[in-house]
Design a protein around this motif. Structure first.
Motif, PDB file in Angstrom:
ATOM      1  N   TYR A 114       0.826  -1.218   0.000  1.00 54.81           N
ATOM      2  CA  TYR A 114       0.000   0.000   0.000  1.00 54.81           C
ATOM      3  C   TYR A 114       0.851   1.255   0.000  1.00 54.81           C
ATOM      4  CZ  TYR A 114      -3.475  -3.458   1.363  1.00 54.81           C
ATOM      5  OH  TYR A 114      -4.281  -4.570   1.415  1.00 54.81           O
ATOM      6  N   VAL A 115       1.738   1.339  -0.993  1.00 57.33           N
ATOM      7  CA  VAL A 115       2.601   2.520  -1.077  1.00 57.33           C
ATOM      8  C   VAL A 115       2.808   2.945  -2.532  1.00 57.33           C
ATOM      9  CG1 VAL A 115       4.789   1.242  -1.082  1.00 57.33           C
ATOM     10  CG2 VAL A 115       4.741   3.551  -0.206  1.00 57.33           C
ATOM     11  N   VAL A 116       2.755   4.254  -2.729  1.00 50.14           N
ATOM     12  CA  VAL A 116       3.093   4.890  -4.000  1.00 50.14           C
ATOM     13  C   VAL A 116       4.380   5.662  -3.749  1.00 50.14           C
ATOM     14  CG1 VAL A 116       2.442   6.764  -5.581  1.00 50.14           C
ATOM     15  CG2 VAL A 116       0.737   5.076  -4.888  1.00 50.14           C
ATOM     16  N   THR A 117       5.314   5.579  -4.705  1.00 53.41           N
ATOM     17  CA  THR A 117       6.608   6.233  -4.550  1.00 53.41           C
ATOM     18  C   THR A 117       6.944   7.052  -5.795  1.00 53.41           C
ATOM     19  OG1 THR A 117       7.366   4.303  -3.297  1.00 53.41           O
ATOM     20  CG2 THR A 117       9.048   5.837  -4.041  1.00 53.41           C
ATOM     21  N   PHE A 118       7.482   8.230  -5.564  1.00 53.40           N
ATOM     22  CA  PHE A 118       8.056   9.050  -6.625  1.00 53.40           C
ATOM     23  C   PHE A 118       9.548   9.142  -6.349  1.00 53.40           C
ATOM     24  CE2 PHE A 118       3.730  10.631  -6.420  1.00 53.40           C
ATOM     25  CZ  PHE A 118       3.392  10.840  -7.748  1.00 53.40           C
ATOM     26  N   VAL A 119      10.358   9.143  -7.400  1.00 52.53           N
ATOM     27  CA  VAL A 119      11.805   9.255  -7.251  1.00 52.53           C
ATOM     28  C   VAL A 119      12.278  10.452  -8.064  1.00 52.53           C
ATOM     29  CG1 VAL A 119      14.023   8.120  -7.649  1.00 52.53           C
ATOM     30  CG2 VAL A 119      12.043   6.767  -7.003  1.00 52.53           C
ATOM     31  N   GLY A 120      13.237  11.194  -7.517  1.00 57.67           N
ATOM     32  CA  GLY A 120      13.797  12.319  -8.258  1.00 57.67           C
ATOM     33  C   GLY A 120      15.085  12.804  -7.629  1.00 57.67           C
ATOM     34  N   GLY A 121      15.813  13.567  -8.385  1.00 57.27           N
ATOM     35  CA  GLY A 121      17.077  14.102  -7.898  1.00 57.27           C
ATOM     36  C   GLY A 121      16.960  15.477  -7.283  1.00 57.27           C
ATOM     37  N   SER A 122      15.837  16.166  -7.543  1.00 57.90           N
ATOM     38  CA  SER A 122      15.670  17.536  -7.068  1.00 57.90           C
ATOM     39  C   SER A 122      14.774  17.591  -5.837  1.00 57.90           C
ATOM     40  CB  SER A 122      15.063  18.398  -8.180  1.00 57.90           C
ATOM     41  OG  SER A 122      14.713  19.661  -7.685  1.00 57.90           O
ATOM     42  N   GLU A 123      15.378  17.971  -4.728  1.00 61.91           N
ATOM     43  CA  GLU A 123      14.595  18.128  -3.498  1.00 61.91           C
ATOM     44  C   GLU A 123      13.553  19.229  -3.671  1.00 61.91           C
ATOM     45  OE1 GLU A 123      15.231  18.676   1.300  1.00 61.91           O
ATOM     46  OE2 GLU A 123      16.822  19.352  -0.050  1.00 61.91           O
ATOM     47  N   LEU A 124      13.924  20.286  -4.376  1.00 64.00           N
ATOM     48  CA  LEU A 124      13.013  21.398  -4.623  1.00 64.00           C
ATOM     49  C   LEU A 124      11.767  20.931  -5.378  1.00 64.00           C
ATOM     50  CD1 LEU A 124      12.403  24.436  -4.502  1.00 64.00           C
ATOM     51  CD2 LEU A 124      13.767  24.704  -6.582  1.00 64.00           C
ATOM     52  N   PHE A 125      11.961  20.167  -6.437  1.00 60.15           N
ATOM     53  CA  PHE A 125      10.845  19.655  -7.233  1.00 60.15           C
ATOM     54  C   PHE A 125       9.926  18.778  -6.381  1.00 60.15           C
ATOM     55  CE2 PHE A 125       8.680  16.616  -9.921  1.00 60.15           C
ATOM     56  CZ  PHE A 125       8.257  17.377 -11.006  1.00 60.15           C
ATOM     57  N   LEU A 126      10.507  17.822  -5.665  1.00 62.90           N
ATOM     58  CA  LEU A 126       9.693  16.897  -4.873  1.00 62.90           C
ATOM     59  C   LEU A 126       9.029  17.588  -3.684  1.00 62.90           C
ATOM     60  CD1 LEU A 126      11.793  13.630  -5.100  1.00 62.90           C
ATOM     61  CD2 LEU A 126       9.608  14.119  -6.185  1.00 62.90           C
ATOM     62  N   SER A 127       9.656  18.616  -3.145  1.00 70.61           N
ATOM     63  CA  SER A 127       9.022  19.373  -2.060  1.00 70.61           C
ATOM     64  C   SER A 127       7.768  20.088  -2.561  1.00 70.61           C
ATOM     65  CB  SER A 127      10.000  20.398  -1.480  1.00 70.61           C
ATOM     66  OG  SER A 127      11.054  19.753  -0.830  1.00 70.61           O
ATOM     67  N   GLU A 128       7.850  20.634  -3.772  1.00 67.36           N
ATOM     68  CA  GLU A 128       6.675  21.290  -4.359  1.00 67.36           C
ATOM     69  C   GLU A 128       5.598  20.266  -4.705  1.00 67.36           C
ATOM     70  OE1 GLU A 128       5.944  24.605  -4.605  1.00 67.36           O
ATOM     71  OE2 GLU A 128       7.726  24.759  -3.356  1.00 67.36           O
ATOM     72  N   LEU A 129       6.008  19.108  -5.209  1.00 61.64           N
ATOM     73  CA  LEU A 129       5.045  18.043  -5.488  1.00 61.64           C
ATOM     74  C   LEU A 129       4.353  17.619  -4.196  1.00 61.64           C
ATOM     75  CD1 LEU A 129       3.671  15.935  -7.288  1.00 61.64           C
ATOM     76  CD2 LEU A 129       5.710  14.473  -6.988  1.00 61.64           C
ATOM     77  N   MET A 130       5.104  17.580  -3.132  1.00 61.89           N
ATOM     78  CA  MET A 130       4.544  17.219  -1.829  1.00 61.89           C
ATOM     79  C   MET A 130       3.434  18.194  -1.441  1.00 61.89           C
ATOM     80  SD  MET A 130       6.870  16.366   1.421  1.00 61.89           S
ATOM     81  CE  MET A 130       6.208  16.052   3.012  1.00 61.89           C
ATOM     82  N   LYS A 131       3.635  19.477  -1.672  1.00 62.90           N
ATOM     83  CA  LYS A 131       2.610  20.487  -1.369  1.00 62.90           C
ATOM     84  C   LYS A 131       1.359  20.257  -2.208  1.00 62.90           C
ATOM     85  CE  LYS A 131       5.994  24.027  -0.151  1.00 62.90           C
ATOM     86  NZ  LYS A 131       6.629  25.280  -0.589  1.00 62.90           N
ATOM     87  N   VAL A 132       1.544  19.895  -3.468  1.00 59.43           N
ATOM     88  CA  VAL A 132       0.411  19.604  -4.361  1.00 59.43           C
ATOM     89  C   VAL A 132      -0.390  18.422  -3.803  1.00 59.43           C
ATOM     90  CG1 VAL A 132      -0.200  18.724  -6.662  1.00 59.43           C
ATOM     91  CG2 VAL A 132       1.495  20.555  -6.434  1.00 59.43           C
ATOM     92  N   LEU A 133       0.302  17.400  -3.349  1.00 60.71           N
ATOM     93  CA  LEU A 133      -0.367  16.212  -2.819  1.00 60.71           C
ATOM     94  C   LEU A 133      -1.081  16.504  -1.503  1.00 60.71           C
ATOM     95  CD1 LEU A 133       2.394  13.590  -3.674  1.00 60.71           C
ATOM     96  CD2 LEU A 133       0.236  13.978  -4.890  1.00 60.71           C
ATOM     97  N   VAL A 134      -0.499  17.346  -0.684  1.00 64.69           N
ATOM     98  CA  VAL A 134      -1.146  17.737   0.579  1.00 64.69           C
ATOM     99  C   VAL A 134      -2.473  18.443   0.288  1.00 64.69           C
ATOM    100  CG1 VAL A 134      -0.946  19.271   2.579  1.00 64.69           C
ATOM    101  CG2 VAL A 134       0.963  17.768   1.960  1.00 64.69           C
ATOM    102  N   LYS A 135      -2.518  19.251  -0.777  1.00 66.51           N
ATOM    103  CA  LYS A 135      -3.773  19.916  -1.170  1.00 66.51           C
ATOM    104  C   LYS A 135      -4.861  18.903  -1.524  1.00 66.51           C
ATOM    105  CE  LYS A 135      -1.976  24.219  -3.101  1.00 66.51           C
ATOM    106  NZ  LYS A 135      -1.817  24.989  -4.345  1.00 66.51           N
ATOM    107  N   GLN A 136      -4.460  17.696  -1.869  1.00 66.16           N
ATOM    108  CA  GLN A 136      -5.409  16.631  -2.208  1.00 66.16           C
ATOM    109  C   GLN A 136      -5.750  15.772  -0.985  1.00 66.16           C
ATOM    110  OE1 GLN A 136      -6.945  16.592  -5.146  1.00 66.16           O
ATOM    111  NE2 GLN A 136      -5.724  18.433  -5.530  1.00 66.16           N
ATOM    112  N   GLN A 137      -5.466  16.285   0.196  1.00 68.08           N
ATOM    113  CA  GLN A 137      -5.751  15.601   1.463  1.00 68.08           C
ATOM    114  C   GLN A 137      -4.917  14.339   1.644  1.00 68.08           C
ATOM    115  OE1 GLN A 137      -7.790  17.486   3.399  1.00 68.08           O
ATOM    116  NE2 GLN A 137      -7.838  18.784   1.591  1.00 68.08           N
ATOM    117  N   LEU A 138      -3.725  14.312   1.064  1.00 66.36           N
ATOM    118  CA  LEU A 138      -2.809  13.196   1.236  1.00 66.36           C
ATOM    119  C   LEU A 138      -1.728  13.604   2.228  1.00 66.36           C
ATOM    120  CD1 LEU A 138      -2.592  12.277  -2.533  1.00 66.36           C
ATOM    121  CD2 LEU A 138      -3.718  10.931  -0.758  1.00 66.36           C
ATOM    122  N   THR A 139      -1.045  12.623   2.794  1.00 68.14           N
ATOM    123  CA  THR A 139       0.031  12.913   3.751  1.00 68.14           C
ATOM    124  C   THR A 139       1.325  12.252   3.284  1.00 68.14           C
ATOM    125  OG1 THR A 139      -0.721  11.049   5.084  1.00 68.14           O
ATOM    126  CG2 THR A 139      -1.466  13.227   5.770  1.00 68.14           C
TER     127      THR A 139
END
Length: 185
Positions: free
Chosen positions: A43-68
Motif C-alpha cells: 500500500y505505497v506509491v513512490t516518486f523518485v527524483g534528484g531535485s529536493e526542490l521539485f519533490l518538495s513542491e510536489l509534496m505540497k500539491v499532494l497535501v492539497k489533495q488531502q494526502l500525507t
C-alpha cells in the motif's frame, strides 16, 4: 552548454513548473508514469527524483489533495511516499479522473483493490517491537479461529506481504503459523 539551454546537474536542480490547477492531476499522472511506482501489497506509491526542490513542491500539491506524503533523502536521490490503503486510492481517483494518456500497467495496480472506497481506511501503525509482536499474536489467534490465511489477513487488515515477511524474519512466528495450519489438515 548554458547558451544552448543545457544545464549541468539538471536532475538535481529542476524546479516544479507552473501548471494551472485544472491540469495538475494530468501533470502528476505523467510524472508518476515516468518516475513513480506503486506496490499494492505494501500500500505505497513512490516518486523518485534528484531535485529536493521539485519533490518538495510536489509534496505540497499532494497535501492539497488531502494526502500525507513523506519525503526521504537517499543521498544520491529523493523518494516521496504516499502510504495507506485509502490514501493510494484517493491518489488514484485524483490522477485518473478524466484520464486520456496513462500507463495501463500502473493503472491496473490501483484496480487490485477489492473493497469499496468508502470501506477503506489508512491505519496508524505503531512500529514499536511490542506493537508488531501484538499484531503477530492477533494474527495467529485469528488464524486458529478461522483457519484461512487470506481471511485472517483481511480481518485484521494486513497485506499478504506483511505475514510473509513475518514468516521470513521470525522463526517462532513461522513455527506457530505452520503448527496452526498443520492442525487444520
Amino acid at each position: 552548454m548554458n547558451i544552448h539551454g543545457l544545464t549541468p546537474n539538471k536532475s538535481k536542480t529542476v524546479e516544479f513548473p507552473y501548471v494551472p490547477e485544472e491540469y495538475m492531476h494530468h501533470f502528476v499522472r505523467g510524472y508518476f508514469d515516468g518516475d513513480g511506482s506503486i506496490n499494492y501489497e505494501k500500500y505505497v506509491v513512490t516518486f523518485v527524483g534528484g531535485s529536493e526542490l521539485f519533490l518538495s513542491e510536489l509534496m505540497k500539491v499532494l497535501v492539497k489533495q488531502q494526502l500525507t506524503p513523506s519525503l526521504k533523502d537517499r543521498n544520491s536521490h529523493y523518494r516521496l511516499f504516499i502510504s495507506g490503503r485509502k490514501s493510494i486510492q484517493t491518489f488514484s481517483k485524483w490522477i485518473y479522473k478524466d484520464k486520456t494518456l496513462y500507463l495501463q500497467r500502473k493503472f491496473n495496480e490501483f484496480n487490485k483493490e477489492k473493497l469499496a472506497y468508502h470501506e477503506l481506511k489508512d491505519r496508524a501503525i505503531k512500529v514499536t517491537k511490542e506493537a508488531v509482536l501484538e499484531r503477530r499474536r492477533i494474527f495467529l489467534n485469528q488464524l486458529k479461529v478461522n483457519g484461512c490465511v487470506k481471511l485472517t489477513s483481511e480481518k485484521i487488515g494486513i497485506s499478504p506481504y506483511t505475514y510473509k515477511t513475518w514468516l521470513k524474519k521470525d522463526r517462532i512466528f513461522e513455527q506457530e503459523f505452520n503448527s496452526i495450519l498443520n492442525e487444520r489438515e
